[in-house]
Design a protein around this motif. Structure first.
Motif, PDB file in Angstrom:
ATOM      1  N   ARG A  33       5.491   2.275 -14.706  1.00 48.75           N
ATOM      2  CA  ARG A  33       5.016   2.360 -13.337  1.00 48.75           C
ATOM      3  C   ARG A  33       3.636   1.750 -13.173  1.00 48.75           C
ATOM      4  O   ARG A  33       3.252   1.360 -12.106  1.00 48.75           O
ATOM      5  N   ASP A  34       2.858   1.688 -14.244  1.00 47.03           N
ATOM      6  CA  ASP A  34       1.504   1.196 -14.092  1.00 47.03           C
ATOM      7  C   ASP A  34       1.462  -0.291 -13.857  1.00 47.03           C
ATOM      8  O   ASP A  34       0.666  -0.785 -13.083  1.00 47.03           O
ATOM      9  N   ARG A  72       2.376  -0.842 -10.225  1.00 45.23           N
ATOM     10  CA  ARG A  72       1.261  -0.608  -9.315  1.00 45.23           C
ATOM     11  C   ARG A  72       0.250  -1.734  -9.397  1.00 45.23           C
ATOM     12  O   ARG A  72      -0.272  -2.189  -8.382  1.00 45.23           O
ATOM     13  N   SER A  73      -0.007  -2.208 -10.617  1.00 44.50           N
ATOM     14  CA  SER A  73      -0.956  -3.307 -10.779  1.00 44.50           C
ATOM     15  C   SER A  73      -0.425  -4.562 -10.100  1.00 44.50           C
ATOM     16  O   SER A  73      -1.170  -5.286  -9.438  1.00 44.50           O
ATOM     17  N   VAL A 100      -5.464   3.196  -6.110  1.00 42.60           N
ATOM     18  CA  VAL A 100      -4.992   2.954  -7.468  1.00 42.60           C
ATOM     19  C   VAL A 100      -6.064   3.340  -8.487  1.00 42.60           C
ATOM     20  O   VAL A 100      -5.790   3.988  -9.493  1.00 42.60           O
ATOM     21  N   TYR A 111      -6.602   7.082  -8.704  1.00 42.41           N
ATOM     22  CA  TYR A 111      -5.492   7.687  -9.411  1.00 42.41           C
ATOM     23  C   TYR A 111      -5.595   7.449 -10.910  1.00 42.41           C
ATOM     24  O   TYR A 111      -5.425   8.364 -11.723  1.00 42.41           O
ATOM     25  N   SER A 112      -5.916   6.172 -11.224  1.00 36.84           N
ATOM     26  CA  SER A 112      -5.983   5.817 -12.634  1.00 36.84           C
ATOM     27  C   SER A 112      -7.070   6.638 -13.336  1.00 36.84           C
ATOM     28  O   SER A 112      -6.884   7.128 -14.449  1.00 36.84           O
ATOM     29  N   ASN A 142       2.410   1.857  -3.282  1.00 35.28           N
ATOM     30  CA  ASN A 142       1.457   2.397  -4.243  1.00 35.28           C
ATOM     31  C   ASN A 142       1.117   3.853  -3.955  1.00 35.28           C
ATOM     32  O   ASN A 142       1.017   4.671  -4.860  1.00 35.28           O
ATOM     33  N   VAL A 178       1.505  -4.769  -7.572  1.00 35.27           N
ATOM     34  CA  VAL A 178       1.358  -4.633  -6.118  1.00 35.27           C
ATOM     35  C   VAL A 178      -0.066  -5.008  -5.697  1.00 35.27           C
ATOM     36  O   VAL A 178      -0.281  -5.754  -4.751  1.00 35.27           O
ATOM     37  N   LEU A 236       4.033   5.899  -5.022  1.00 33.24           N
ATOM     38  CA  LEU A 236       4.117   6.002  -6.480  1.00 33.24           C
ATOM     39  C   LEU A 236       3.107   7.013  -7.001  1.00 33.24           C
ATOM     40  O   LEU A 236       3.416   7.859  -7.835  1.00 33.24           O
ATOM     41  N   ALA A 237       1.870   6.914  -6.462  1.00 33.45           N
ATOM     42  CA  ALA A 237       0.828   7.823  -6.925  1.00 33.45           C
ATOM     43  C   ALA A 237       1.198   9.269  -6.592  1.00 33.45           C
ATOM     44  O   ALA A 237       1.006  10.192  -7.386  1.00 33.45           O
ATOM     45  N   ASN A 296       0.822  -1.205   0.000  1.00 31.69           N
ATOM     46  CA  ASN A 296       0.000   0.000   0.000  1.00 31.69           C
ATOM     47  C   ASN A 296       0.855   1.254   0.000  1.00 31.69           C
ATOM     48  O   ASN A 296       0.589   2.210  -0.715  1.00 31.69           O
TER      49      ASN A 296
END
Lengths: 123, 872
Positions: free
Chosen positions: B479-480, B483-484, B768, B771-772, B360, B486, B363-364, B357
């Protein structure tokens, strides 16, 4: 009026030369930063312009290497100033560097002066 | 070491002096003071720049930077309190849970035993070859032979539990203690605090010496050193106190309440000495390995001896033809080890989810700060400085979370210790200590570093031009998938944890709703001793009178007694002769035995299937009888009526030896331990025909509040013998609850961790998705503008979540299947691969995932196309 030349006539200092010049200036006794700057400019007949930021950085560097030492004193016109003086180690370093420079300038002179120098490779 | 040689002020002074001197000189050359000052300043150049470069070259500039970074980090975090709070709370939960569990694991698993060179201590058990159920305990003659014949141990010591009543003090007290052989203290490397330890002579027949615990010394003997040499009365026997053990002494470590230690001379009775009976297996044996001897070498040494003994004494040793040597700590931990490792694994997974978490979130956040970072890089910040800046922020978060986690651990450790099963050795010593705090801090630093470094490195690689132009729409695709990945990992871990918790919950429900074979409601049990010194021959009569009076007390509906009552934690295995299937002595069948008073089955409400109960008419002189359980009848008399059959169980009360007994009744099966998987066959013998078997635990069924019987019962016992204290008063429900603490503990902890993991996954997935969606605002705007329906947009976003959750669930199922065997030993009434549980878990996780995706999809579908397009 002023004795300083215009910017176009000045030559910026070569990398590594400032340290030697500072040490040389201090051979004749302790001086403060401003005195050192003036002295270098004057002795080079105003060719060298000393950037003061670099000067104090160089002083700091030399102090760190224990080539010079510093302490606060009072100038002839009664101003507090930080006086730098040459250490034994600094003196030794100066001698070393001076020889190096003399050989370099001689070599440069030989080439730029157009004379053949049979022993250039050795230098 | 990092002392600054020169302060910035000193340097500033020097520059000021320079400017003044230069101005003086210029003035002397004829300039006006103002002009001179102006020129001096111009000639000097940038004063601030000079000062700055002085700072940079200064030896401690990194420290200044650190402080500056810290201040900056705090400012940044203040600007996004939601982010900071989420990260800190996530870390605190992860680290708090870890620290709590590690505190307990440290005390129970990791800390060495409190004896000299504990790694050289080993336990030696007698063992069979291949057979499943046979006691591992050792008999005295075997122990003596092992002690004399082995080449692997410096010392070999036997011990078994006992309990006595201390009389001759203000009020008679019940004491637990240990019967040991003389070498105990040298073996453990422990000295008595006062007095001496045991000598070889103390093992001789008739010797009665005792070492007492520090606690007993203080509570009963006023810490008087003169206690050494005095005589105390234990259950009527006179013992000489030879020493007092130090306060920290525990032996065995599983019995911290032991008050005394005496020698095996106790068991060396003149008639029928336990020390000479090779068939009586009731000892635990530990030894100190000789230097340089490994457990494996000792194991083969002892196996050879056991094999030889089995050849020499086939009648008694045929069932124990082998031996096994194991490290003492390993034996002590037993299945507690599995439990703790499972819990440790679970808590580790929670930490992983928490870290996921944080990664992520970071990263976001980095993504949101791309422009800020690019701007700073464009303004001349070095990449290394930016990375350090970002890492400082992460470390601040990590350490704050770590401290919060430590606080949480300090609060929760006592709570978890309270629900810890009572059998867990050494758990009482568990606390949050320095090692544990170091562990927690280590984790938090690691979290901070790992989850600060990766995003920081990625961010520092930001392409300046791309990031700054076009409103910062530059994307870094790599990076996507990170994140996915994770999220997928989190979902998979969530599945594993939740299915583990689901299995334990299922198993626990089965256990609590299991039919015990008797009715535990309104049953109370308690114990008291009837010492041999006074009751060796009069026990049956004493008990007859006692139960008669007890049944007469108001509120008592039924009462009886049993030497090994169900759920009491004690049991004995007794072999018997069956004339219909004669076998050599060493190969006789055996079964669990209980010795009971009349009306035991009525009191417990165990159904009578056939025949009659014991009665007071069954005396030592009358025909000898026994009752068997249904499982016993099924196992040993398949398809036959056991009533009237004769058996000879190996229990005797006098010089006549074991007697042939007629089976007079068959009763229903009972569960002897709450965690028993099967109903074991049981043989019941009448206490009235075995007067030397001590002592009966009273079981009484009451009409009123169960424990309110205690004062009346204690008064009744005292009226019959004032030197007998009543102890261990429990309701049957408590006893069952006590035996279920381990499964309950595992279930509660795993369920907590599974809940935590799911909640964290929910937060992570939500983040996530939000953010997406925010990143795709423009794309969605275009889609809507080109005529996509809002439903389709919602579906598109949900689809993305479904794919992530789906992949996570698939991996989670595979991992759960693969790791199922870990839990097997902790499950009752359900397999480790229970499809219903797994299906339910998947539904729960999937719903959680959709919930997390629903709000962002709603947000996506309500995007205003024109606005979205204009914004960009």
């Amino acid at each position: 009026m002023t004795t300083q030349r215009t910017a176009a006539d000045r030559i910026s200092l070569l990398q590594g030369t400032l340290d030697v010049l500072i040490l040389k200036t201090l051979v004749f006794g302790p001086r403060h930063g401003q005195g050192i700057a003036r002295s270098i400019q004057r002795q080079s007949e105003e060719v060298f312009f000393v950037d003061h930021g670099s000067l104090y950085l160089a002083l700091q560097r030399l102090e760190d290497k224990r080539f010079i030492s510093a302490k606060w004193g009072v100038s002839e016109n009664n101003r507090k100033a930080r006086y730098y003086s040459l250490t034994a180690k600094g003196r030794e370093h100066l001698a070393e560097k001076t020889t190096e420079w003399q050989r370099l300038t001689r070599a440069m002179e030989l080439i730029l002066g157009g004379k053949r120098a049979p022993d250039v490779e050795e230098a | 070491m990092f002392r600054r040689r020169r302060g910035a002020e000193d340097f500033a002074d020097e520059i000021q002096a320079h400017l003044a001197l230069e101005a003086d000189e210029l003035e002397a050359e004829g300039l006006s003071p103002e002009e001179a000052h102006r020129r001096a300043r111009v000639a000097f150049g940038n004063v601030v720049a000079a000062q700055e470069s002085f700072q940079l070259k200064s030896r401690v500039f990194w420290f200044d930077n650190l402080l500056r970074d810290l201040r900056f980090a705090l400012r940044q975090l203040q600007k996004s309190p939601g982010f900071a709070a989420t990260v800190i709370a996530t870390l605190a939960l992860g680290i708090g849970a870890n620290t709590t569990v590690f505190s307990i694991v440290d005390a129970v698993l990791l800390r060495p035993l409190p004896y000299h060179q504990p790694q050289r201590l080993a336990e030696i058990q007698s063992s069979d070859v291949g057979q499943v159920y046979e006691s591992n305990d050792v008999s005295y003659p075997d122990f003596f032979d092992w002690r004399a014949q082995n080449h692997s141990f410096e010392q070999l010591v036997s011990y078994h539990d006992t309990s006595y009543t201390l009389t001759g003090v203000e009020r008679a007290v019940h004491l637990d203690g240990e019967v040991v052989s003389a070498g105990l203290l040298p073996l453990l490397g422990v000295q008595p605090q006062v007095g001496r330890g045991f000598s070889a002579a103390d093992e001789k027949q008739g010797a009665r010496v005792v070492l007492i615990s520090h606690a007993l010394w203080v509570s009963q003997f006023g810490s008087e050193p003169s206690i050494v040499g005095r005589t105390v009365h234990l259950s009527g026997d006179a013992f000489t106190v030879i020493g007092v053990m130090p306060n920290s002494f525990r032996f065995p470590v599983t019995a911290p309440k032991n008050s005394f230690w005496t020698t095996l001379a106790i068991d060396n009775e003149p008639h029928n000495p336990g020390t000479a009976n090779r068939g009586m297996h009731f000892l635990t044996v530990i030894g100190r390995l000789r230097p340089g001897v490994s457990v494996a070498q000792a194991d083969s040494d002892m196996k050879a001896i056991a094999k030889r003994l089995a050849r020499e004494h086939p009648n008694s040793n045929a069932k124990h033809p082998s031996a096994r040597v194991q490290g003492e700590l390993a034996v002590l931990l037993g299945d507690t080890r599995t439990l703790l490792l499972v819990v440790l694994g679970a808590v580790g997974m929670v930490l992983l989810v928490a870290c996921g978490n944080i990664a992520n979130l970071q990263l976001a956040r980095m993504r949101g700060r791309e422009r800020e970072i690019a701007m700073r890089a464009a303004l001349g910040a070095a990449r290394a400085r930016i990375v350090r800046q970002l890492m400082t922020e992460s470390l601040v978060l990590g350490i704050t979370g770590g401290l919060a986690g430590c606080l949480l651990a300090l609060v929760s450790t006592p709570l978890v210790l309270r629900i810890l099963p009572p059998g867990v050795p050494r758990a009482g010593d568990a606390s949050v200590n320095l090692a544990v705090l170091g562990f927690a801090l280590g984790i938090s630093l690691l979290c901070g570093l790992v989850f600060g470094t990766v995003p920081a490195l990625i961010a520092s690689r930001t392409n300046l031009v791309e990031a700054l132009q076009a409103g910062g729409r530059a994307q870094i695709g790599g990076r996507d998938w990170l994140r996915s990945a994770v999220i997928v990992g989190q979902v998979a871990l969530g599945i594993m944890l939740t299915s583990g918790a689901g299995l334990l919950l299922t198993s626990f429900l089965k256990l609590t709703h299991a039919n015990e074979g008797f009715n535990p409601d309104h049953l109370v049990t308690y114990r008291f001793e009837t010492p041999d010194s006074r009751y060796e021959h009069t026990r049956p009569e004493f008990y007859r009178q006692y139960f008669q009076k007890l049944r007469g007390l108001p509120g008592v509906e039924a009462a009886s007694g049993s030497v090994f009552p169900p759920m009491g934690g004690d049991e004995a295995d007794l072999s018997f002769e069956n004339p219909e299937q004669p076998v050599p002595e060493g190969q006789r069948p055996s079964a669990i035995v209980d010795i009971v008073a009349p009306e035991f089955f009525r009191t417990m409400q165990i159904p009578f299937l056939a025949g009659r109960d014991f009665s007071d008419a069954d005396t030592e002189q009358s025909p000898q009888v026994m009752i068997v359980s249904e499982a016993f009848a099924r196992k040993f008399f398949p398809g036959e009526n056991p009533l009237g059959k004769k058996l000879r169980p190996g229990a005797s009360s006098d010089a006549r030896g074991p007697q042939w007994r007629t089976i007079v009744g068959v009763v229903g099966d009972v569960r002897r331990y709450a965690t028993d998987r099967d109903m074991t066959p049981i043989q019941y013998l009448p206490a009235s025909q075995l007067s030397r078997w001590c002592c009966l635990t009273t079981v009484a069924r009451t009409a009123m509040d169960t424990l309110s019987l205690e004062p009346e019962a204690a008064k009744l016992v005292a009226s019959m013998d004032s030197d007998i204290p009543v102890t261990d008063v429990h309701t049957m429900d408590d006893l069952i609850g006590l035996q279920l603490t381990q499964p309950r503990f595992a279930m509660v902890l795993l369920a907590t961790f599974a809940g935590l993991a799911l909640a964290l996954t929910l937060v992570g997935l939500y983040g996530v998705m939000v953010y997406s969606v925010s990143r795709r605002t423009q794309e969605i705007g275009v889609r809507l503008a080109l005529g996509a329906s809002r439903g389709a947009v919602m579906q598109m976003v949900l689809c993305q979540a479904v794919v992530l959750v789906g992949v996570g669930i698939a991996i989670g199922i595979a991992a759960t299947m693969a790791s199922a065997s870990v839990l097997r030993s902790m499950l009752y009434g359900t397999g480790a691969r229970n499809p219903i549980v797994l299906a339910l878990v998947c539904v729960v996780v999937a719903l959680t995932g959709l919930l997390a995706a629903y709000l962002p999809s709603l947000r996506a579908s309500s995007i205003q196309p024109m606005q979205a397009l204009r914004n960009e």
